[in-house]
Design a protein around this motif. Structure first.
Motif, short mmCIF file in Angstrom:
data_model
loop_
_atom_site.label_atom_id
_atom_site.label_comp_id
_atom_site.label_asym_id
_atom_site.label_seq_id
_atom_site.Cartn_x
_atom_site.Cartn_y
_atom_site.Cartn_z
N LEU A 14 0.30 -1.15 -0.27
CA LEU A 14 -0.41 0.26 -0.34
C LEU A 14 0.51 1.44 0.15
O LEU A 14 0.57 2.35 -0.48
CB LEU A 14 -0.56 -0.02 1.23
N PHE A 15 1.89 0.92 0.54
CA PHE A 15 2.77 2.22 0.59
C PHE A 15 3.08 2.55 -0.50
O PHE A 15 3.80 3.70 -1.23
CB PHE A 15 4.40 2.45 1.38
N VAL A 16 3.62 1.37 -1.22
CA VAL A 16 4.79 1.91 -2.66
C VAL A 16 3.04 2.30 -3.41
O VAL A 16 3.47 3.77 -4.57
CB VAL A 16 4.40 0.17 -3.32
N ILE A 17 2.30 1.91 -3.33
CA ILE A 17 1.04 2.31 -4.27
C ILE A 17 1.09 3.80 -3.87
O ILE A 17 0.47 4.66 -4.71
CB ILE A 17 -0.09 1.46 -4.43
N GLY A 18 0.80 3.97 -2.59
CA GLY A 18 1.09 5.33 -2.42
C GLY A 18 1.14 6.31 -2.72
O GLY A 18 0.96 7.49 -2.25
N GLY A 19 2.31 5.87 -2.68
CA GLY A 19 3.41 6.75 -3.57
C GLY A 19 4.83 7.32 -2.71
O GLY A 19 5.57 7.97 -2.60
N PHE A 20 4.46 6.81 -1.42
CA PHE A 20 5.93 6.51 -0.16
C PHE A 20 6.93 5.75 -0.49
O PHE A 20 7.46 4.30 -0.15
CB PHE A 20 5.48 6.12 1.88
#
Lengths: 51, 170
Positions: A14-20
């Motif tokens: 989810l962090f990958v998708i969220g841009g972090f």
């Protein structure tokens, strides 16, 4: 513990998708570290392997 | 070149998702509960998918490939450990064999193929191209994202139902 490890990797994705990006890289390394600890527990401690 | 490379990364994620889905199929339809080492191999595959997903979302970077290699090294080592538990003649296999090989043996082959694929993709890697602005995520990338999110979340649920939040029983 294993379910928590899966939760950690799901949050990582989810962090990958969220841009972090950097947080995601840190989470992947952290997840692999905990997975290695879990592996050590299941592969050696319980079976009492003599290296 | 970067777009093509990113599509290849997405394709690898989709293949890994297919493997994880088939493992779910064995678990749900053949009622074969995964052992702790099997669960750790799945974690290795999800780690590979998460690392390659970074290439799909942010563009190709050597550090993302490094993480994928670390994850496959971990998963491959766990698979090798499980193979060594059952490899001696007279010892029973764990689980149903597929095409004559156990699932943990297939798992080792998958991790070896990931290492090979990442090595080949690193030949295509050009640091100059990775500095270019981010391209929008293509269809393959979107499919890969959808699949891996669903599979990772489903794994939390099934592992919780099997082991709770404590350690799994060997």
């Amino acid at each position: 513990m294993m379910a928590a490890l899966y939760a950690l990797f799901t949050i990582d994705i989810l962090f990958v998708i969220g841009g972090f990006r950097k947080t995601a890289i840190a989470f992947t390394i952290l997840g692999l570290f905990f997975a290695a600890l879990m592996f050590w527990h299941h592969a050696t401690d319980i079976l009492q392997i003599n290296w | 070149m970067v777009k093509w490379e990113r599509d290849l990364n997405a394709l690898i994620i989709i293949i890994i998702s297919g493997i994880l889905l088939s493992a779910f199929g064995v678990q749900l339809f053949l009622h074969e509960q995964p052992c702790p080492l099997c669960l750790l191999q799945r974690i290795g595959m999800i780690g590979v998918a998460a690392s390659l997903l970074m290439n799909v979302v942010y563009g190709v970077h050597a550090s993302h490939y490094g993480l994928a290699l670390l994850s496959s090294l971990f998963g491959g080592f766990v698979a090798l450990r499980q193979i060594s538990l059952h490899v001696c003649p007279g010892f029973s296999k764990f689980g149903l064999p597929v095409l004559g090989l156990s699932l943990y043996t297939w798992s080792f082959i998958v991790f070896a193929c990931v290492v090979l694929a990442v090595a080949l993709l690193l030949f295509l890697y050009d640091p100059k191209e990775s500095q270019e602005p981010r391209l929008p995520i293509g269809l393959l990338g979107k499919v890969a994202i959808g699949l891996i999110v669903i599979i990772a979340a489903a794994n939390i649920l099934t592992t919780y139902l099997q082991c709770g939040f404590g350690p799994c029983v060997d």
